[in-house]
Design an enzyme around this catalytic site. Structure first.
Site, PDB file in Angstrom:
ATOM      1  N   GLY A 322      11.819 175.607 -65.977  1.00  0.00           N
ATOM      2  CA  GLY A 322      13.040 174.932 -66.411  1.00  0.00           C
ATOM      3  C   GLY A 322      12.769 173.841 -67.419  1.00  0.00           C
ATOM      4  CD  GLU A 323      10.902 170.148 -66.033  1.00  0.00           C
ATOM      5  OE1 GLU A 323       9.992 169.924 -66.860  1.00  0.00           O
ATOM      6  OE2 GLU A 323      10.720 170.152 -64.818  1.00  0.00           O
ATOM      7  N   GLY A 324      13.963 173.257 -70.231  1.00  0.00           N
ATOM      8  CA  GLY A 324      13.934 173.665 -71.625  1.00  0.00           C
ATOM      9  C   GLY A 324      12.628 174.300 -72.072  1.00  0.00           C
TER      10      GLY A 324
END
Length: 384
Positions: A322-324
């Protein structure tokens, strides 16, 4: 009653320039490498040209990773490996440069912006530029209560719109969109299930740090209960975000729609950004034309949402953090497509385009030559 009219986005959002896309296709046909030989890079280059209204396409020189952060009350049920309220630590690690997205962003020269919408921590514990858009401290437990009040949902949505305007005005030419949350994949799955008309088990994944079977069953039950609360408000997207979303999801939805208004392309990350995009599509059907799916996170809800929007992930490396991070991995592909579309030379005017005709001619001639050789062999046999 909200004063925000989401129907306005339908009128404000235009499709990328179709005429410029045809010009980009025509230019691609004149380049020295045959059309199709670069695979999906051709499509990406033409998409960028239409989004930029520029032929040849301009290089992507000022990308930005924008990460919306928040904690979700449903994490109290143990639906995530991380403890409830643990998103603050993730944000700190991103800001300090210790998370995967931080490392990749440094390597690629991409600035990272974190926007706190509902972290469960004191606002003074984080920098002012991170917390200035915060709506509340943590979002409600969506299986038994609303995530937000309608007023909070509107404030979060407007904050996302404001962040999109700030990025467009500052010269950002492409956004990598991600989230930093604990428990965020649960409301994301609820939104997707509600909008796609499916049940909880179809969209329940195991998250970035995979949960065990018992946690998966708790998560599935929470999604099922929240889904019952979501169905009565399906016709009102802002109310839907207030009921079963969260401040970070509402902000991301507003951000995505305003990026489409400002003609600012966005690369989506995982299931959370896909869920917000799906809500955005329900608001304005042309909006997904401005978005790319960065990667396949393996979350079943993400696959369902992308299929509904007809978006195909650019890469599939099994990244679940996640988190880009996964979307950031797709950025060099987009930049490469722009460079190839702009910099490959065109053929001289007197040189014909390479195609399959030469190969076909060779294939056509081969049987004739073989027949001639067979005829000569037959003549020789008769003489003997």
């Amino acid at each position: 009653m909200s004063s925000l009219n989401l129907d306005d986005f339908t009128d404000l959002i235009e499709r990328p320039d179709g005429g410029l896309r045809r010009d980009a296709e025509a230019r691609r046909e004149r380049q020295i490498v045959p059309p199709g030989a670069l695979g999906r890079l051709d499509d990406l280059g033409e998409w960028l040209a239409s989004a930029q209204s520029a032929v040849p396409v301009r290089p992507v020189e000022r990308p930005k990773a924008v990460l919306f952060a928040g904690d979700h009350g449903v994490a109290e049920l143990g639906v995530s490996v991380r403890p409830a309220g643990g998103a603050e630590q993730l944000v700190r690690e991103v800001l300090e440069g210790g998370r995967p997205v931080s490392v990749l962003a440094r390597r690629l020269g991409v600035p990272v912006r974190v926007v706190d919408m509902a972290l469960d921590c004191a606002p003074e514990s984080l920098p002012e530029d991170v917390v200035r858009h915060r709506v509340r401290r943590g979002s409600g437990r969506v299986d038994v209560e609303d995530a937000l009040t309608l007023e909070e949902a509107e404030a979060a949505f407007r904050a996302g719109v404001a962040v999109a305007d700030e990025e467009a005005d500052s010269g950002t030419d492409l956004v990598v969109l991600g989230d930093i949350s604990v428990g965020g994949t649960t409301p994301a799955a609820v939104l997707i299930a509600a909008l796609c008309g499916t049940d909880a088990s179809v969209v329940t994944g195991r998250g970035g740090e995979p949960i065990d079977d018992l946690a998966w069953m708790r998560k599935c039950a929470a999604i099922r209960d929240a889904l019952r609360r979501a169905r009565p408000v399906l016709g009102d997207q802002l109310q839907l975000l207030a009921t079963v979303g969260g401040a970070d999801l509402a902000a991301m939805t507003g951000f995505l729609l305003q990026c489409a208004v400002r003609k600012l392309p966005v690369i989506l990350d995982g299931v959370v950004s896909a869920a917000c995009a799906l809500v955005g599509q329900r608001v304005a059907f042309r909006a997904p034309d401005w978005w790319l799916a960065g990667h396949d996170s393996g979350e079943p809800g993400q696959a369902k949402a992308l299929d509904r929007m007809a978006l195909e992930p650019l890469v599939d490396h099994g990244v679940r953090v996640g988190e880009g991070t996964g979307a950031l991995l797709a950025l060099p592909l987009v930049q490469s497509a722009a460079a190839l579309a702009a910099e490959l030379p065109e053929r001289p005017e007197d040189q014909e385009a390479p195609d399959d005709s030469d190969t076909k001619a060779t294939e056509d001639e081969a049987p004739e030559e073989k027949a001639a050789e067979d005829g000569k062999a037959e003549e020789k046999a008769t003489e003997e």
